[in-house]
Design a protein around this motif. Structure first.
Motif, PDB file in Angstrom:
ATOM      1  N   ALA A   1     -19.812 127.313  48.782  1.00 14.32           N
ATOM      2  CA  ALA A   1     -19.825 126.501  50.010  1.00 14.32           C
ATOM      3  C   ALA A   1     -18.484 125.851  50.303  1.00 14.32           C
ATOM      4  O   ALA A   1     -18.412 124.994  51.171  1.00 14.32           O
ATOM      5  N   ALA A   2     -17.445 126.230  49.598  1.00 18.03           N
ATOM      6  CA  ALA A   2     -16.149 125.570  49.809  1.00 18.03           C
ATOM      7  C   ALA A   2     -15.034 126.581  49.598  1.00 18.03           C
ATOM      8  O   ALA A   2     -15.187 127.533  48.837  1.00 18.03           O
ATOM      9  N   ASP A   3     -13.909 126.398  50.288  1.00 14.87           N
ATOM     10  CA  ASP A   3     -12.729 127.178  49.936  1.00 14.87           C
ATOM     11  C   ASP A   3     -11.949 126.414  48.875  1.00 14.87           C
ATOM     12  O   ASP A   3     -12.136 125.210  48.674  1.00 14.87           O
ATOM     13  N   VAL A   4     -11.086 127.137  48.174  1.00 18.07           N
ATOM     14  CA  VAL A   4     -10.405 126.584  47.010  1.00 18.07           C
ATOM     15  C   VAL A   4      -9.608 125.339  47.362  1.00 18.07           C
ATOM     16  O   VAL A   4      -9.691 124.309  46.679  1.00 18.07           O
ATOM     17  N   GLU A   5      -8.820 125.416  48.423  1.00 18.63           N
ATOM     18  CA  GLU A   5      -7.926 124.302  48.753  1.00 18.63           C
ATOM     19  C   GLU A   5      -8.713 123.043  49.131  1.00 18.63           C
ATOM     20  O   GLU A   5      -8.377 121.935  48.685  1.00 18.63           O
TER      21      GLU A   5
ATOM     22  N   ALA B   1     -16.006 127.631  44.699  1.00 19.03           N
ATOM     23  CA  ALA B   1     -15.166 128.189  45.764  1.00 19.03           C
ATOM     24  C   ALA B   1     -14.668 129.574  45.371  1.00 19.03           C
ATOM     25  O   ALA B   1     -14.319 129.814  44.214  1.00 19.03           O
ATOM     26  N   VAL B   2     -14.609 130.456  46.340  1.00 15.34           N
ATOM     27  CA  VAL B   2     -14.090 131.805  46.144  1.00 15.34           C
ATOM     28  C   VAL B   2     -12.586 131.787  46.384  1.00 15.34           C
ATOM     29  O   VAL B   2     -12.128 131.454  47.477  1.00 15.34           O
ATOM     30  N   GLY B   3     -11.825 132.141  45.352  1.00 10.24           N
ATOM     31  CA  GLY B   3     -10.376 132.153  45.458  1.00 10.24           C
ATOM     32  C   GLY B   3      -9.810 133.547  45.644  1.00 10.24           C
ATOM     33  O   GLY B   3     -10.364 134.362  46.393  1.00 10.24           O
TER      34      GLY B   3
ATOM     35  N   ASP C   1     -10.702 117.601  48.004  1.00 14.03           N
ATOM     36  CA  ASP C   1     -11.780 116.621  47.946  1.00 14.03           C
ATOM     37  C   ASP C   1     -11.897 116.000  46.553  1.00 14.03           C
ATOM     38  O   ASP C   1     -12.124 114.796  46.419  1.00 14.03           O
ATOM     39  N   VAL C   2     -11.732 116.823  45.530  1.00 11.57           N
ATOM     40  CA  VAL C   2     -11.792 116.293  44.157  1.00 11.57           C
ATOM     41  C   VAL C   2     -10.654 115.310  43.935  1.00 11.57           C
ATOM     42  O   VAL C   2     -10.844 114.224  43.370  1.00 11.57           O
ATOM     43  N   ARG C   3      -9.463 115.674  44.367  1.00 11.68           N
ATOM     44  CA  ARG C   3      -8.294 114.805  44.169  1.00 11.68           C
ATOM     45  C   ARG C   3      -8.457 113.482  44.915  1.00 11.68           C
ATOM     46  O   ARG C   3      -8.043 112.417  44.423  1.00 11.68           O
ATOM     47  N   ALA C   4      -9.074 113.511  46.073  1.00  7.81           N
ATOM     48  CA  ALA C   4      -9.254 112.283  46.846  1.00  7.81           C
ATOM     49  C   ALA C   4     -10.143 111.289  46.121  1.00  7.81           C
ATOM     50  O   ALA C   4     -10.040 110.077  46.349  1.00  7.81           O
ATOM     51  N   ALA C   5     -10.999 111.782  45.235  1.00 10.67           N
ATOM     52  CA  ALA C   5     -11.909 110.905  44.494  1.00 10.67           C
ATOM     53  C   ALA C   5     -11.309 110.388  43.192  1.00 10.67           C
ATOM     54  O   ALA C   5     -11.921 109.555  42.529  1.00 10.67           O
TER      55      ALA C   5
END
Length: 277
Positions: free
Chosen positions: A102-106, A66-68, A111-115
């Motif tokens: 392919a993703a924004d930082v937030e 992700a691009v921050g 998504d990582v935290r949900a897993a």
């Protein structure tokens, strides 16, 4: 079986950020779940492009990038001082391109935290981290020094406001300071072993280390800390910002600080993990 430690890396890729990415992919005890990028060694878009390229070469093209933040809290862009990273960030080492971010930082971190729980590893200026640290189970930061030194350590000093807010996030934090960072170098013979390997990721590590001053593993040492904590000495210290520095101070946050390292063993661990993949 012990489950691998799930990690998200925040990077400004950078030679040693690239080494950290290679180690995170190669280590069987780490699960690299995502990469966020920030302006620092290079502009944020270059950091994202470099990260995706390194991951693809290492066989981890599926790890989202992700691009921050493109500028610090105060509005500054990437650092401009000359370094061995060079304008491309990788010291002139050519790496085939990877996938576009392919993703924004937030959303990546959400998504990582949900897993499940994850550790946030900050290897760059800390501009992204105040918004990300509260989601992490723990935070490892490359930054700061044990005593005031000039110039200030670059990660903490490039965005002091974000550094202070990250430390105040309330998450369990470990600080990998410059004093330790500067001790872990790979021997020339091991750089050659990596560079002559028939494994693409190991070869890239050797090429990057050959371009790196003193063959320092740099940021990658913070990933070895997660896999082999017995190679490091860690003490609780009060750490806080002081005039652009991040140092021990009576009013600082109580965090774990890496104060000692078995430098030879850390370097050998890095080399052997890359050669084993």
């Amino acid at each position: 079986m012990v489950r691998p430690t799930r990690v998200v890396l925040d990077v400004d890729t950078g030679i040693d950020d690239a080494l950290a990415l290679l180690y995170a992919v190669a280590s069987p005890t780490l699960d690299l779940c995502g990469v966020t990028t920030v302006a620092g060694n290079v502009p944020v878009e270059v950091a994202a492009r470099n990260s995706a390229a390194v991951l693809a070469l290492a066989g981890a093209a599926g790890v989202p990038v992700a691009v921050g933040a493109s500028r610090t809290t105060a509005g500054e862009g990437p650092r401009t001082a000359p370094s061995d990273h060079g304008p491309d960030g990788l010291g002139g080492v050519a790496v085939p391109p990877g996938a576009a971010p392919a993703a924004d930082v937030e959303s990546l971190v959400r998504d990582v935290r949900a897993a499940g729980p994850f550790t946030l590893v900050g290897l760059a200026p800390m501009t992204n981290l105040p918004g990300l640290a509260p989601s992490a189970a723990g935070v490892v930061l490359v930054g700061g020094t044990l005593a005031v030194e000039d110039p200030p350590e670059v990660n903490a000093g490039h965005d002091p406001e974000a550094t202070a807010r990250t430390l105040a996030s309330g998450r369990p934090t470990t600080l990998y300071v410059r004093d330790v960072f500067e001790q872990v170098s790979v021997l020339p013979g091991d750089v050659e072993r990596l560079g002559s390997s028939d494994r693409a990721a190991a070869r890239l590590a050797g090429e990057l280390l050959a371009a790196r001053r003193s063959h320092l593993v740099g940021d990658a040492g913070a990933l070895v800390l997660l896999t082999c904590p017995e190679l490091f000495g860690v003490e609780a210290r009060r750490i806080g910002p002081a005039g652009g520095h991040l140092v021990q101070t009576p009013g600082g946050q109580l965090v774990d600080v890496v104060v000692d390292v078995d430098a030879g063993s850390v370097a050998r661990t890095f080399v052997e993990v890359l050669l084993a993949t």
